[in-house]
Write a protein that holds these residues in place. Structure first.
Motif, short mmCIF file in Angstrom:
data_model
loop_
_atom_site.label_atom_id
_atom_site.label_comp_id
_atom_site.label_asym_id
_atom_site.label_seq_id
_atom_site.Cartn_x
_atom_site.Cartn_y
_atom_site.Cartn_z
N LEU A 28 0.98 -1.55 0.37
CA LEU A 28 -0.10 0.13 0.03
C LEU A 28 1.02 1.74 0.28
N ALA A 29 1.37 1.23 1.03
CA ALA A 29 2.73 2.58 1.09
C ALA A 29 3.39 2.63 -0.71
N GLY A 30 4.08 1.68 -1.10
CA GLY A 30 4.59 1.53 -2.29
C GLY A 30 3.33 2.12 -3.45
N LEU A 31 2.34 1.34 -3.78
CA LEU A 31 0.65 2.17 -4.53
C LEU A 31 0.91 3.13 -4.27
N LEU A 32 0.53 4.62 -3.28
CA LEU A 32 0.17 5.46 -2.60
C LEU A 32 1.57 6.43 -3.27
N LEU A 33 2.74 5.57 -2.87
CA LEU A 33 4.01 6.62 -3.62
C LEU A 33 4.10 6.70 -4.76
N ALA A 34 4.09 6.09 -5.94
CA ALA A 34 4.21 5.74 -6.87
C ALA A 34 2.89 6.83 -7.59
N VAL A 35 0.88 6.26 -7.04
CA VAL A 35 0.58 7.52 -7.51
C VAL A 35 0.77 9.39 -6.54
N PHE A 36 1.09 9.30 -5.53
CA PHE A 36 1.40 10.51 -6.06
C PHE A 36 2.33 10.98 -5.95
N ILE A 37 3.76 10.80 -6.32
CA ILE A 37 4.54 10.68 -7.74
C ILE A 37 3.93 11.19 -9.11
N GLY A 38 3.18 9.98 -9.16
CA GLY A 38 2.44 10.78 -10.93
C GLY A 38 1.12 11.75 -10.51
N LEU A 39 0.22 11.52 -9.96
CA LEU A 39 -0.52 12.61 -9.65
C LEU A 39 0.30 14.52 -9.71
N MET A 40 1.44 13.66 -8.88
CA MET A 40 2.60 15.24 -8.53
C MET A 40 2.48 15.36 -9.96
N LEU A 41 3.39 14.78 -10.94
CA LEU A 41 4.63 15.15 -12.06
C LEU A 41 2.88 15.17 -13.61
N HIS A 42 2.20 14.36 -13.03
CA HIS A 42 1.03 14.89 -14.12
C HIS A 42 0.33 16.28 -14.03
N THR A 43 0.51 17.16 -12.85
CA THR A 43 0.12 18.71 -12.39
C THR A 43 1.19 19.27 -12.87
N PHE A 44 2.14 19.03 -12.30
CA PHE A 44 3.01 19.79 -13.23
C PHE A 44 3.34 20.09 -14.74
N ARG A 45 2.78 18.71 -15.66
CA ARG A 45 2.91 19.05 -17.01
C ARG A 45 1.68 19.69 -17.29
#
Length: 186
Positions: A28-45
């Motif tokens: 769960l921690a690994g998946l949440l971190l991956a989702v958080f980073i993905g959303l952060m990169l998507h928002t940045f783009r």
């Protein structure tokens, strides 16, 4: 399989459940971190459409590696933990050794994080959070070590055709070996 379930003690089942819960938390921690980073990169783009997220700067590459390992390592540890839990339920010898290695390794990792609170990358660990983690992990590790080093448990996980090996201990060590080991480690 039904005869194996009947022979399996409750403590082994409980240890397996603990392995499943801990592994699920890692995944769960690994998946949440991956989702958080993905959303952060998507928002940045979306916010900065012309800016590239690629760089050859060594500091940037180090951050990329840190983020990747922070995402992948919990997923791998979770998968290993789930396979260990299944192996414990099936009374596999490798699962007993894996549980012992997990107990010793996680204890040493916590002690190492306390001894060296900062790393070369500049990441600092809070002693309070490590101590809180140790408050949860250490009792489980002691329980697992006591459980998996018991002679009866060792026999449960022995291979059916394996010849039992015996180690001659000095007389002073033969009585209450696990209690002496725990006191020595503490």
């Amino acid at each position: 399989m039904p005869s194996q379930v009947a022979k399996r003690p409750r403590e082994i089942t409980a240890a397996s459940v603990v392995a499943f819960i801990g592994s699920g938390l890692f995944i769960l921690a690994g998946l949440l971190l991956a989702v958080f980073i993905g959303l952060m990169l998507h928002t940045f783009r979306q916010k900065y459409p012309g800016v590239s997220l690629q760089s050859k700067d060594p500091d940037f590459i180090q951050i990329e590696r840190l983020i990747a390992s922070g995402t992948v390592i919990p997923l791998i540890l979770g998968a290993i933990g789930i396979s260990t839990g299944v192996g414990l339920l099936r009374l596999r010898p490798w699962a007993r050794r894996s549980a012992i290695a997990w107990s010793v390794g996680s204890s040493l990792l916590c002690l190492g994080a306390l001894a060296y609170p900062s790393s070369a990358s500049g990441i600092r660990f809070s002693a309070t959070s490590i101590l809180l983690l140790m408050l949860i992990i250490f009792p489980v590790n002691v329980w697992w070590l006591m459980l998996f080093f018991r002679p009866a448990t060792r026999l449960l996980f022995a291979r059916p055709n394996a010849v039992p090996t015996s180690i001659q201990l000095p007389e002073w060590l033969e009585e209450n070996l696990m209690a002496k080991l725990i006191i020595a480690v503490a």
